[in-house]
Design an enzyme around this catalytic site. Structure first.
Site, PDB file in Angstrom:
ATOM      1  N   HIS A  92       1.869  -3.816   7.254  1.00  0.00           N
ATOM      2  CA  HIS A  92       2.031  -4.200   8.653  1.00  0.00           C
ATOM      3  C   HIS A  92       1.715  -3.001   9.544  1.00  0.00           C
ATOM      4  O   HIS A  92       1.960  -1.855   9.173  1.00  0.00           O
ATOM      5  CB  HIS A  92       3.463  -4.681   8.919  1.00  0.00           C
ATOM      6  N   THR A 139       1.190   4.148  -5.377  1.00  0.00           N
ATOM      7  CA  THR A 139       0.760   4.505  -4.031  1.00  0.00           C
ATOM      8  C   THR A 139      -0.589   5.199  -4.010  1.00  0.00           C
ATOM      9  O   THR A 139      -1.177   5.355  -2.947  1.00  0.00           O
ATOM     10  CB  THR A 139       1.789   5.428  -3.366  1.00  0.00           C
ATOM     11  N   LYS A 140      -1.068   5.668  -5.167  1.00  0.00           N
ATOM     12  CA  LYS A 140      -2.356   6.360  -5.228  1.00  0.00           C
ATOM     13  C   LYS A 140      -3.133   5.880  -6.443  1.00  0.00           C
ATOM     14  O   LYS A 140      -2.586   5.232  -7.330  1.00  0.00           O
ATOM     15  CB  LYS A 140      -2.165   7.874  -5.271  1.00  0.00           C
ATOM     16  N   ARG A 155       3.496   8.152 -11.266  1.00  0.00           N
ATOM     17  CA  ARG A 155       2.786   9.350 -11.720  1.00  0.00           C
ATOM     18  C   ARG A 155       2.495   9.181 -13.197  1.00  0.00           C
ATOM     19  O   ARG A 155       3.104   8.341 -13.874  1.00  0.00           O
ATOM     20  CB  ARG A 155       3.623  10.599 -11.465  1.00  0.00           C
TER      21      ARG A 155
END
Length: 162
Positions: A92, A139-140, A155
């Site tokens: 959002h 997230t990555k 990770r």
């Protein structure tokens, strides 16, 4: 006519999914835009933006899974996605919660395993043979693949040797 490992005979599991999916998609409007059978307790947003191999239609039968394909989602062949997984291509807008920010594609490589209750966020690329531990927030990107990732944020916890 479906041609995949799930539709080998009239009494196969794929036809059961197709029958239930048809009822929920056409009669009740659940995930009505999908061309493939989707479990009724699963949410698929913008199904036209999702690409996957038809042999992996089983990934759309897990309850609680959420595919938000405002941007593109691609799932490699032989990948398994567990229950309650969220794959999200847009967040959002922080200044206007009624709008989404710019969508970023999510790409999941071949022969990956996405563990239960995991979330994959916008712009993530997972290389082949990536295992996402249950409850992880990715997230990555991990484009090299051949690894086990876990945690929040995810990770590498182990490499997978070929």
């Amino acid at each position: 006519m479906y041609k995949s490992v799930w539709f080998s005979g009239l009494s196969s599991l794929g036809w059961e999914w197709a029958t239930k999916g048809l009822l929920h998609q056409k009669l009740f409007g659940a995930n009505s835009g999908a061309w493939w059978p989707v479990a009724r307790f699963q949410k698929v947003v913008n199904p036209d933006n999702i690409s996957f191999h038809v042999d992996d239609i089983n990934n759309f039968q897990m309850s609680g899974t959420y595919f938000q394909a405002i941007g593109a989602i691609s799932v490699g062949k032989g990948t398994y996605i567990a229950q309650n997984v969220g794959i999200i291509t847009a967040n959002h807008d922080l200044l206007n919660l009624d709008r989404h920010s710019e969508a970023k594609p999510v790409s999941i490589g071949e022969r990956c395993w996405i563990g239960m209750n995991s979330v994959i966020l916008p712009g993530v690329t997972l290389g082949p043979v990536t295992v996402v531990g249950a409850g992880s927030v990715v997230t990555k990107s991990f484009p090299e693949g051949y690894c086990v990732i876990a945690g929040n944020p995810a990770r590498i916890v182990r490499r997978i040797s070929v």
